[in-house]
Write an enzyme that holds these catalytic residues in place. Structure first.
Site, PDB file in Angstrom:
ATOM      1  N   LYS A  80       0.795  -1.229   0.000  1.00  0.00           N
ATOM      2  CA  LYS A  80       0.000   0.000   0.000  1.00  0.00           C
ATOM      3  C   LYS A  80       0.829   1.282   0.000  1.00  0.00           C
ATOM      4  CE  LYS A  80      -4.476  -1.226   0.493  1.00  0.00           C
ATOM      5  NZ  LYS A  80      -5.630  -0.652  -0.196  1.00  0.00           N
ATOM      6  N   ASP A 127      -8.060  -0.066   6.802  1.00  0.00           N
ATOM      7  CA  ASP A 127      -8.146  -1.305   7.566  1.00  0.00           C
ATOM      8  C   ASP A 127      -6.774  -1.701   8.104  1.00  0.00           C
ATOM      9  OD1 ASP A 127     -10.287  -1.936   5.007  1.00  0.00           O
ATOM     10  OD2 ASP A 127     -11.019  -2.187   7.055  1.00  0.00           O
TER      11      ASP A 127
END
Length: 416
Positions: A80, A127
Site C-alpha cells: 500500500k 483497515d
C-alpha cells in the site's frame, strides 16, 4: 469435499455494459514509469521478489505460477505504501508548481521544501496497510498524518501506524463510513488533505495518483517475467475498493492491448461490491453495507472506486466472490510450499487469489470456472501476495490452529 451452504465460491463472467473507457489511459505505461522512477528515489527502495512456484504449478496442472511478494515492500509488509507515497508527492508537486520528475525523495525531505511548503496534514481511513503506508510516507517526509480505522481493526495494526507518529483511532463504524469521516475532517482542518485509495464523484485525482503508484509493482512484475522469458496468460488480482485491481488490470491491458491476459477480480464474499455490480451488469455500482465480517480485513470495503470500476467493467474477464476459507487456504498453501518451492508469508488479504487458484484447479465443483477461464497446462499465472503477516496473531491462528477451515460455517471462528 462438501461445503455447507454459504461457503461456496461465486463467480460471473464479465457481461457488463461497456463504457467509453476513458480511465484506462490514466494507467498508461508512461504514467506507471513515472511512479516507478519516483519510488526508486527512496533509499529504502528495492524490487520485491517475483517467486516462481514450479512444484505447485506441476501439482495444479499449470505451466507456471508466479507470485509477486509484497511482504518485502519498504519494510512495511504490504504494497500500500506505493500509492500513499506517490499521491503525497503528486499533491506536493502540484502545490509547488513542479513536475513529478522534480519531486524525488531528496527534494521532499529538503529544508527548501520545509521552508516553502511547510506542513500539511494528510487524513486517511484504513483497515491497516494503506494507513500505515500513508503514515510512513508522511513521517519520512516531515508531514503530519491522521488515520481513522473501522471497528474490528486490530491493535497490532493500530500500533504499527502509531509508530509512524500518526494520530490514529479505531471508530465504531465500518470502513466506508470511516472514509466519509476522514474526508470531512480533512475538509475542516487547516491544510488538511484526504489521501484515500477509493474514489467518488468529485474526488478522483488523488485516487488516480494512488493507483498509478500501485503500478510500480505491476511494472516490476512485467520486467521480472520478461527476464524469465515469460508473459502471463492469466492474472488473478484481489479487490477491496478495486484500486489495486484497476492498476494491475489497467497496466496489463495497456501492456498487451492486442492480446491481454485473462484477468480475474477476486473479492471477499462479505464485501463483494464488484461481483454484485457485475451480476447487475448495467454498468452501475452496487454498494455493500453493514459490518462486512471477514478475515480479509484489507478487502472489507463495500463501495467501489469509480476510476477503477470503469477500468474493470471494460477489461476484467470475470469477477469472483470468495468465502473466508479460500483466503485461509491460500495462506496455508503459501506457508507450506511444495518441495523445492520458496515459502511465501502471505496474510489474509494477500492470499485469497492463491486459495482461489487452488480451488479451481483441484475441486470438481469449480470445473466450469476452470473451463471458462481456459486454465490448463499451458497457463502461466501471475498472483500478487499484497501483504505479509500484517496481523501476526491472525496469521498463526490460520496456519497453526486451522482458523476458517473448509468444513466450517462462514465466520464460525470469528463469532466464537
Amino acid at each position: 469435499m462438501n461445503h455447507t451452504s454459504g461457503t461456496q465460491i461465486k463467480w460471473i463472467p464479465n457481461h457488463i455494459a461497456k463504457s467509453s473507457d476513458t480511465q484506462l489511459a490514466k494507467m498508461s505505461l508512461e504514467e506507471m514509469k513515472k511512479a516507478g522512477s519516483f519510488h526508486k528515489s527512496f533509499p529504502q527502495y528495492e524490487v520485491t521478489p517475483l517467486t516462481r512456484l514450479d512444484g505447485l504449478a506441476q501439482y495444479l496442472g499449470l505451466d507456471r505460477v508466479y507470485v509477486k511478494d509484497e511482504s518485502y515492500r519498504f519494510g512495511l509488509n504490504a504494497f500500500k505504501v506505493l500509492g500513499g507515497s506517490y499521491a503525497i508527492a503528486r499533491h506536493i508537486a502540484k502545490e509547488t508548481g513542479k513536475d513529478i520528475s522534480e519531486v524525488d525523495y531528496d527534494f521532499l525531505t529538503s529544508k527548501q521544501l520545509r521552508d516553502t511548503f511547510g506542513q500539511a496534514t494528510f487524513f486517511t481511513a484504513t483497515d491497516g496497510n494503506h494507513g500505515r503506508g500513508v503514515a510512513w510516507a508522511a513521517n519520512r517526509l516531515g508531514q503530519k498524518c491522521v488515520v481513522r480505522m473501522p471497528k474490528g481493526s486490530t491493535q497490532t495494526r493500530l500500533k504499527n501506524i502509531e509508530k509512524e507518529n500518526a494520530t490514529v483511532t479505531i471508530e465504531d463504524m465500518n470502513y466506508d463510513d470511516c472514509v466519509r469521516l476522514a474526508a470531512k475532517e480533512a475538509q475542516e482542518a487547516e491544510r488538511g488533505i484526504i489521501i484515500q485509495d477509493t474514489a467518488w464523484e468529485g474526488y478522483e485525482e488523488i485516487p488516480t495518483w494512488i493507483m498509478q503508484g500501485y503500478g510500480t509493482l505491476a511494472l516490476e512484475a512485467d520486467e521480472q517475467l520478461a527476464a524469465d522469458n515469460s508473459r502471463p496468460t492469466h492474472v488473478f488480482i484481489q479487490a477491496g475498493v478495486g484500486s489495486l485491481a484497476g492498476a494491475v488490470i489497467g497496466y496489463f491491458s495497456n501492456r498487451f492491448p492486442e492480446n491481454p491476459p485473462i484477468m480475474v477480480v477476486t473479492e471477499a464474499g462479505e464485501a463483494d461490491c464488484l461481483y454484485r455490480s457485475a451480476v447487475k451488469a448495467d454498468g452501475s455500482r452496487v454498494n455493500v453495507t453493514g459490518d462486512m465480517l471477514t478475515i480479509m480485513a484489507g478487502l472489507a470495503c463495500g463501495e467501489a472506486n469509480t476510476v477503477s470500476w470503469d477500468i474493470l467493467r471494460n477489461h476484467a474477464n470475470a469477477f469472483v466472490s470468495c468465502p473466508d476459507w479460500v483466503s485461509a487456504n491460500g495462506t496455508r498453501i503459501y506457508g507450506s510450499p511444495m518441495r523445492g518451492d520458496t515459502r511465501v508469508v502471505s496474510g489474509e488479504s494477500g492470499s485469497v487469489t492463491m486459495g482461489l487458484l487452488h480451488a479451481i484447479m483441484t475441486m470438481p465443483q469449480y470445473r466450469d470456472l476452470k473451463e471458462a477461464l481456459k486454465l490448463d497446462h499451458h497457463s502461466q499465472v501471475l498472483l500478487v501476495s499484497s501483504e505479509g503477516d500484517t496481523d501476526p496473531d491472525r496469521y498463526r491462528e490460520i496456519t497453526w490452529e486451522g482458523l476458517c477451515g473448509t468444513d466450517k460455517e462462514p465466520f464460525a471462528d470469528l463469532k466464537a
